[in-house]
Write an enzyme that holds these catalytic residues in place. Sequence first.
Site, PDB file in Angstrom:
ATOM      1  N   ASP A 232      -8.727  -3.020  24.357  1.00  0.00           N
ATOM      2  CA  ASP A 232      -8.642  -2.927  22.902  1.00  0.00           C
ATOM      3  C   ASP A 232      -9.469  -4.468  22.525  1.00  0.00           C
ATOM      4  OD1 ASP A 232      -7.665  -1.515  20.295  1.00  0.00           O
ATOM      5  OD2 ASP A 232      -7.181  -4.081  20.021  1.00  0.00           O
ATOM      6  N   ILE A 233     -10.323  -4.255  21.477  1.00  0.00           N
ATOM      7  CA  ILE A 233     -11.163  -5.373  21.148  1.00  0.00           C
ATOM      8  C   ILE A 233     -10.308  -6.225  20.265  1.00  0.00           C
ATOM      9  CG2 ILE A 233     -13.266  -6.307  19.913  1.00  0.00           C
ATOM     10  CD1 ILE A 233     -14.292  -3.722  20.659  1.00  0.00           C
ATOM     11  N   GLU A 275     -11.608   1.151  18.464  1.00  0.00           N
ATOM     12  CA  GLU A 275     -12.440   0.025  19.415  1.00  0.00           C
ATOM     13  C   GLU A 275     -11.732  -0.139  20.612  1.00  0.00           C
ATOM     14  OE1 GLU A 275      -8.895  -1.549  16.408  1.00  0.00           O
ATOM     15  OE2 GLU A 275     -10.525  -0.066  16.671  1.00  0.00           O
TER      16      GLU A 275
END
Length: 563
Positions: A232-233, A275
């Site tokens: 996950d960003i 994301e």
Amino acid sequence: MKRLEELKQKKIHEIISIVKLTSLLFSAIALLTYFFGEKNRTFAMPNTYFTLISSITIMLLLTSIYTIWAFSTTKKYNYKHMRIIKTIENGAFIFIFCIAILITGGHTSSYKFLFLFIIITTTIQEGMKQGLITAIISSCIILTIDLIGGSSTNVNQYFENDLIIVGVFILTAWPLGFYVKIEKSHIEQLINQANVDGLTGLYNHRYFHENLREKMILSEKENQPISMIIMDIDYFKYYNDLYGHQKGDEALKRIGTLLKEIAREKDVVARYGGEEFSIILPNTDEAEVIRIGEHIRKKIETTYFEGEENLPNGKLTVSVGISVFPDKAKSDVELIKSADDALYRAKFFNKNRVEIYTSILDELKQDIEEKHIDLVTSIKTLISVINAKDKYTYGHVERVVVYSRLLAEKLNLNEDDKKALIYGAYMHDIGKINISEDILNKKMPLNNEEWNILKQHSSNGVQIIRPVESLKYLSPLILHHHERYDGKGYPHNLKGEEIPYLARILTVVDSFDAMTSNRPYNKRKTYEEGIEELKKCSGTQFDPVIVQEFSKVILENKDSLGK
């Protein structure tokens, strides 16, 4: 989409089966005409047995051809074997057609059209190239029969007429093959649209799940591990809000490109959603997947993204969660869930890090009686349900476990007490399973009725673990982790050292995390503010000695804890 493709192939096989069976029927008519026709009735009644045997032989041969076809349409063979089977099948059909033509007059036979059947089926199944090859072979056979059979005539009329048939063969294979090619290309485009994320060019969420199920089946069959990465960003919403969705999309595409470059040929890289990205890594053990995960993390961290210097950590980074089948999970659902749990742990603790899945209850299973294993598994399920109900609980439990490990070392607890503290920390809120989401997630202060309901979770938790004899030693931690040092806590208003020692430790850790985390009802404090609050309440709410030692633990590990 895959099911639709399978259904389509099934329908095509059904059509081809009808065409092939029809060609066999015509061949049988030709062969039976030879044996039973008026011109060829050379067998008197005493020769009936010979005729019967010949007929049976013909039917057995045709049945064999059908059997070859039936096997060729199954999925039991790999591509190489299928090609061999189809080549044998086509050769057998051509041989039967040749016999049928030769015994019904050779160059004068009216059964030369039989080759059209095998040309059509080959073109539909294998495409234009194989269709044209079959058409050319069939044409050569017919023209050769004409040249041999009609060589004594001045003008070979049959050869000239059969040139038209040859043209029909070629024109059947060519346009039909071209149509099959166009349709195949169109279907591939549709499949690509259904399987690929339009923004990043990676596989999408739906394809990820389909492929994972296939890979899991193969992994079990071959007894090989399969690993999963979910990432996950970090602070991506902040990045989107700061620069707009267009810049956010560019960052997603850039990361997608980096992942495709890093991934191995056998890996499946997908955009899991928003994301989040995921990678399926077949035949990959824990050590290897950790190395790959760390490589991905460093690559993204060292890649420049426009405007990343304004993010909270000054860089655009990712948090990575990892799990491995069958070591950490026993099914595709468990593999995803465990990798997702590891991702949450990475997000909660410092971000920009790689975490491998670990479960406190998996450790606990090693310390309890065999007959209670299923009950512990049920408790694990209950905790998952609580996490889903209360979005604050998951991170809270994980952090309390980490703090408890650190404090247990600082206080030099023996091994039994360490385990009891850690297991108790993991299960201390299990009683919340009976509390409604409205109360757990209420953003306003609770009223008296709601507060009294919430306070019951300590007693409820004890009732849940009561059937597990091996867990009864955790009851004091679960029951008394909300008692106060001054006797004003709940549920039994215990005071000072009346409160079990491990429960007093858990109270400090639990309260500290509640103060320093996002909660529905209060603003998060910094670590320094949290320590000051602990000291302020030392001797009233908390054991002063434990507060003193815990404060040292937090200050000593502040950097690694990520706040």
